[in-house]
Design a protein around this motif. Structure first.
Motif, PDB file in Angstrom:
ATOM      1  N   ARG A  53     -53.623 -23.405 -19.967  1.00  0.00           N
ATOM      2  CA  ARG A  53     -52.817 -22.186 -20.126  1.00  0.00           C
ATOM      3  C   ARG A  53     -52.301 -21.694 -18.774  1.00  0.00           C
ATOM      4  O   ARG A  53     -51.131 -21.339 -18.628  1.00  0.00           O
ATOM      5  CB  ARG A  53     -53.655 -21.101 -20.800  1.00  0.00           C
ATOM      6  N   TYR A  54     -53.186 -21.686 -17.792  1.00  0.00           N
ATOM      7  CA  TYR A  54     -52.789 -21.264 -16.447  1.00  0.00           C
ATOM      8  C   TYR A  54     -51.724 -22.206 -15.878  1.00  0.00           C
ATOM      9  O   TYR A  54     -50.736 -21.771 -15.286  1.00  0.00           O
ATOM     10  CB  TYR A  54     -54.023 -21.248 -15.552  1.00  0.00           C
ATOM     11  N   LEU A  55     -51.903 -23.527 -16.088  1.00  0.00           N
ATOM     12  CA  LEU A  55     -50.965 -24.502 -15.545  1.00  0.00           C
ATOM     13  C   LEU A  55     -49.601 -24.398 -16.221  1.00  0.00           C
ATOM     14  O   LEU A  55     -48.560 -24.529 -15.565  1.00  0.00           O
ATOM     15  CB  LEU A  55     -51.541 -25.909 -15.714  1.00  0.00           C
ATOM     16  N   THR A  56     -49.590 -24.146 -17.522  1.00  0.00           N
ATOM     17  CA  THR A  56     -48.314 -23.986 -18.231  1.00  0.00           C
ATOM     18  C   THR A  56     -47.539 -22.797 -17.688  1.00  0.00           C
ATOM     19  O   THR A  56     -46.334 -22.880 -17.440  1.00  0.00           O
ATOM     20  CB  THR A  56     -48.563 -23.811 -19.737  1.00  0.00           C
ATOM     21  N   ALA A  57     -48.238 -21.678 -17.497  1.00  0.00           N
ATOM     22  CA  ALA A  57     -47.571 -20.495 -16.940  1.00  0.00           C
ATOM     23  C   ALA A  57     -47.080 -20.748 -15.525  1.00  0.00           C
ATOM     24  O   ALA A  57     -45.991 -20.305 -15.131  1.00  0.00           O
ATOM     25  CB  ALA A  57     -48.528 -19.305 -16.971  1.00  0.00           C
ATOM     26  N   LEU A  65     -46.133 -23.632 -14.196  1.00  0.00           N
ATOM     27  CA  LEU A  65     -44.985 -24.539 -14.165  1.00  0.00           C
ATOM     28  C   LEU A  65     -43.761 -23.932 -14.837  1.00  0.00           C
ATOM     29  O   LEU A  65     -42.624 -24.168 -14.403  1.00  0.00           O
ATOM     30  CB  LEU A  65     -45.362 -25.859 -14.842  1.00  0.00           C
ATOM     31  N   ASN A  66     -43.962 -23.179 -15.924  1.00  0.00           N
ATOM     32  CA  ASN A  66     -42.814 -22.529 -16.578  1.00  0.00           C
ATOM     33  C   ASN A  66     -42.233 -21.418 -15.712  1.00  0.00           C
ATOM     34  O   ASN A  66     -41.018 -21.193 -15.713  1.00  0.00           O
ATOM     35  CB  ASN A  66     -43.228 -21.957 -17.932  1.00  0.00           C
ATOM     36  N   ARG A  67     -43.103 -20.677 -15.035  1.00  0.00           N
ATOM     37  CA  ARG A  67     -42.697 -19.591 -14.139  1.00  0.00           C
ATOM     38  C   ARG A  67     -41.674 -18.671 -14.786  1.00  0.00           C
ATOM     39  O   ARG A  67     -40.585 -18.456 -14.280  1.00  0.00           O
ATOM     40  CB  ARG A  67     -42.153 -20.157 -12.821  1.00  0.00           C
ATOM     41  N   GLU A  68     -42.045 -18.176 -15.981  1.00  0.00           N
ATOM     42  CA  GLU A  68     -41.228 -17.193 -16.714  1.00  0.00           C
ATOM     43  C   GLU A  68     -39.805 -17.694 -16.935  1.00  0.00           C
ATOM     44  O   GLU A  68     -38.834 -16.944 -16.832  1.00  0.00           O
ATOM     45  CB  GLU A  68     -41.210 -15.861 -15.952  1.00  0.00           C
ATOM     46  N   GLY A  69     -39.682 -18.963 -17.265  1.00  0.00           N
ATOM     47  CA  GLY A  69     -38.378 -19.531 -17.583  1.00  0.00           C
ATOM     48  C   GLY A  69     -37.637 -20.135 -16.412  1.00  0.00           C
ATOM     49  O   GLY A  69     -36.612 -20.802 -16.601  1.00  0.00           O
ATOM     50  N   ARG A  70     -38.129 -19.932 -15.192  1.00  0.00           N
ATOM     51  CA  ARG A  70     -37.441 -20.494 -14.037  1.00  0.00           C
ATOM     52  C   ARG A  70     -37.736 -21.976 -13.866  1.00  0.00           C
ATOM     53  O   ARG A  70     -36.961 -22.700 -13.251  1.00  0.00           O
ATOM     54  CB  ARG A  70     -37.849 -19.741 -12.765  1.00  0.00           C
ATOM     55  N   GLY A  71     -38.864 -22.445 -14.396  1.00  0.00           N
ATOM     56  CA  GLY A  71     -39.191 -23.860 -14.361  1.00  0.00           C
ATOM     57  C   GLY A  71     -39.719 -24.323 -13.022  1.00  0.00           C
ATOM     58  O   GLY A  71     -39.898 -23.546 -12.082  1.00  0.00           O
ATOM     59  N   THR A  72     -39.988 -25.628 -12.942  1.00  0.00           N
ATOM     60  CA  THR A  72     -40.510 -26.259 -11.737  1.00  0.00           C
ATOM     61  C   THR A  72     -39.706 -27.507 -11.443  1.00  0.00           C
ATOM     62  O   THR A  72     -39.384 -28.284 -12.344  1.00  0.00           O
ATOM     63  CB  THR A  72     -42.000 -26.626 -11.913  1.00  0.00           C
ATOM     64  N   ARG A  73     -39.412 -27.705 -10.187  1.00  0.00           N
ATOM     65  CA  ARG A  73     -38.627 -28.868  -9.788  1.00  0.00           C
ATOM     66  C   ARG A  73     -39.460 -30.138  -9.815  1.00  0.00           C
ATOM     67  O   ARG A  73     -40.630 -30.147  -9.434  1.00  0.00           O
ATOM     68  CB  ARG A  73     -38.066 -28.664  -8.367  1.00  0.00           C
ATOM     69  N   VAL A  74     -38.843 -31.211 -10.263  1.00  0.00           N
ATOM     70  CA  VAL A  74     -39.465 -32.531 -10.290  1.00  0.00           C
ATOM     71  C   VAL A  74     -38.638 -33.457  -9.409  1.00  0.00           C
ATOM     72  O   VAL A  74     -37.410 -33.482  -9.498  1.00  0.00           O
ATOM     73  CB  VAL A  74     -39.529 -33.092 -11.731  1.00  0.00           C
ATOM     74  N   VAL A  92     -37.379 -28.690 -14.594  1.00  0.00           N
ATOM     75  CA  VAL A  92     -37.909 -28.660 -15.960  1.00  0.00           C
ATOM     76  C   VAL A  92     -38.379 -27.238 -16.248  1.00  0.00           C
ATOM     77  O   VAL A  92     -39.248 -26.708 -15.548  1.00  0.00           O
ATOM     78  CB  VAL A  92     -39.078 -29.651 -16.118  1.00  0.00           C
ATOM     79  N   ARG A  93     -37.813 -26.622 -17.283  1.00  0.00           N
ATOM     80  CA  ARG A  93     -38.105 -25.215 -17.561  1.00  0.00           C
ATOM     81  C   ARG A  93     -39.179 -25.009 -18.624  1.00  0.00           C
ATOM     82  O   ARG A  93     -39.802 -23.960 -18.676  1.00  0.00           O
ATOM     83  CB  ARG A  93     -36.817 -24.498 -17.993  1.00  0.00           C
ATOM     84  N   ARG A  94     -39.399 -25.993 -19.504  1.00  0.00           N
ATOM     85  CA  ARG A  94     -40.398 -25.851 -20.570  1.00  0.00           C
ATOM     86  C   ARG A  94     -41.432 -26.957 -20.440  1.00  0.00           C
ATOM     87  O   ARG A  94     -41.136 -28.136 -20.622  1.00  0.00           O
ATOM     88  CB  ARG A  94     -39.724 -25.927 -21.947  1.00  0.00           C
ATOM     89  N   ASP A 144     -47.300 -15.217  -7.392  1.00  0.00           N
ATOM     90  CA  ASP A 144     -47.832 -14.525  -8.549  1.00  0.00           C
ATOM     91  C   ASP A 144     -49.246 -14.976  -8.886  1.00  0.00           C
ATOM     92  O   ASP A 144     -49.866 -14.433  -9.780  1.00  0.00           O
ATOM     93  CB  ASP A 144     -46.926 -14.772  -9.764  1.00  0.00           C
ATOM     94  N   LEU A 145     -49.751 -15.969  -8.161  1.00  0.00           N
ATOM     95  CA  LEU A 145     -51.087 -16.488  -8.439  1.00  0.00           C
ATOM     96  C   LEU A 145     -52.096 -15.814  -7.527  1.00  0.00           C
ATOM     97  O   LEU A 145     -51.856 -15.626  -6.336  1.00  0.00           O
ATOM     98  CB  LEU A 145     -51.130 -17.999  -8.216  1.00  0.00           C
ATOM     99  N   ALA A 146     -53.243 -15.445  -8.069  1.00  0.00           N
ATOM    100  CA  ALA A 146     -54.255 -14.751  -7.288  1.00  0.00           C
ATOM    101  C   ALA A 146     -55.202 -15.711  -6.602  1.00  0.00           C
ATOM    102  O   ALA A 146     -55.952 -15.310  -5.725  1.00  0.00           O
ATOM    103  CB  ALA A 146     -55.045 -13.799  -8.201  1.00  0.00           C
ATOM    104  N   ARG A 147     -55.189 -16.990  -6.975  1.00  0.00           N
ATOM    105  CA  ARG A 147     -56.184 -17.926  -6.460  1.00  0.00           C
ATOM    106  C   ARG A 147     -55.515 -19.183  -5.931  1.00  0.00           C
ATOM    107  O   ARG A 147     -54.543 -19.664  -6.494  1.00  0.00           O
ATOM    108  CB  ARG A 147     -57.185 -18.285  -7.565  1.00  0.00           C
TER     109      ARG A 147
END
Length: 368
Positions: A83-87, A89-98, A123-125, A174-177
């Motif tokens: 769940r943490y990893l999905t959030a 990588l998705n980054r509120e719809g901004r996605g993550t570059r591959v 990749v956004r989703r 946005d990550l605390a750890r």
């Protein structure tokens, strides 16, 4: 894909066959009733008495049970982090570059080689990809990656001759750890952005094409290099010094590249100091560390970690916002190539570390 996602998760580094590694996994799997239930569902089916004996050090698991413990730990850790990893990588719809990197084709016959170059996509989703990874379903992970119009490998002309890496496009503020796995600076030495010696624009320092891929990050310090500028066409080469049967490696550190001693392109003034990075991935890692409120350290040799060697002014909370702003400047600089875009901090400074002349020995003669 699975290996890249695993790299984003902080697994216990100590092997399960060592006492401290075994105890760490057992405590993780038995810390709560829910964790015990998840461990049983993952295949670790033993009695409570056996678990107490293992945790007390009275009895040691058999080799088969060690394998079950390792498998259960990996499965439960993936499920917990999904769940943490999905959030992330998705980054509120901004996605993550591959990034899709071409593989070395030096052993392929000339007529069968393909013209490949570095490719990037956003990749956004990531929901289905992370779900398949967490379930350990390699078949589903492959199918998800090949979805028509949205698959990763569908973006490539020749998906067989490529490997993929995943990195964050923006800092993880946005990550605390943040978990430091102990990786050192050499992992970013494969590609460096520097100032061109001819035109002053952005040039690239990479391993010379055609040489085998390194097995370890440390080998990047001994590989022949090529400096190339896309603006003026300047090209230069570097080879390590040969001493007997060994090679003398480059020394990382400072605001100049260790091979050609050119100023790094990614430099800016920050908090009264010079903030620098080798490439975009380096910037992303620094952003994740600086932006974290809680920093955890792991690995067998933490003093070799890049983060453990950062200067105090970068680690202090008082400078967090200023350092993050400086890293954003570096991220924007990475997109620019013209001489006019060069940072006023990107010049010769002579701050290279003292040469310790590390040696690398091969089993046979070195072919340059």
């Amino acid at each position: 894909m699975a290996r890249q996602l695993d790299g984003l998760v902080g697994y216990i580094a100590t092997p399960v066959n060592l006492p401290c590694g075994l105890m760490a996994r057992l405590r993780y799997l038995t810390r709560t009733p829910h964790a015990r239930q998840a461990a049983r569902a993952a295949g670790l089916v033993v009695t409570e008495r056996t678990l107490r004996l293992w945790l007390g050090g009275v009895r040691s698991p058999s080799r088969k049970n060690l394998e079950r413990i390792e498998q259960a730990y990996t499965t439960v850790r993936r499920e917990n982090i999904a769940r943490y990893l999905t959030a992330r990588l998705n980054r509120e719809g901004r996605g993550t570059r591959v990034e899709i990197h071409p593989l070395n084709q030096s052993q392929v016959d000339g007529p069968r080689q393909h013209v490949l170059e570095l490719r990037t996509l956003n990749v956004r989703r990531w929901d289905r990809i992370v779900a398949a990874w967490a379930a350990g379903d390699g078949g589903e992970l492959g199918r998800v990656s090949k979805v028509p119009g949205g698959g990763l490998w569908g973006m490539l002309d020749n998906p067989v001759a490529a490997m993929m890496s995943v990195m964050d496009l923006e800092p993880q503020t946005d990550l605390a750890r943040h978990y430091d796995s102990g990786g050192w600076l050499a992992r970013f030495a494969g590609r460096m952005l520097v100032v061109c010696p001819r035109c002053g624009g952005r040039a690239l320092v990479i391993p010379r094409p055609g040489i085998p891929d390194p097995r370890y990050f440390s080998e990047l310090l001994f590989q022949p290099r090529r400096l190339a500028c896309g603006g003026c066409g300047a090209i230069d080469g570097w080879k390590p010094e040969v001493q007997g049967a060994g090679l003398v490696g480059a020394v990382l550190g400072g605001s100049e590249d260790p091979f050609f001693q050119r100023p790094l392109w990614l430099q800016t003034r920050c908090a009264g100091h010079i903030l620098w990075a080798y490439n975009e991935e380096h910037v992303d890692e620094l952003s994740a560390y600086v932006g974290a409120r809680l920093r955890e350290r792991g690995g067998a040799r933490p003093t070799m970690s890049m983060f453990a060697r950062l200067p105090a002014w970068m680690k202090g909370s008082d400078n967090r916002s200023e350092v993050l702003a400086g890293l954003e400047i570096l991220r924007e600089l990475a997109k620019r190539t013209a001489p006019a875009d060069r940072s006023d901090a990107a010049h010769e400074r002579g701050d290279r570390p003292r040469a310790h002349r590390s040696m690398y020995f091969r089993g046979g003669p070195y072919e340059s």
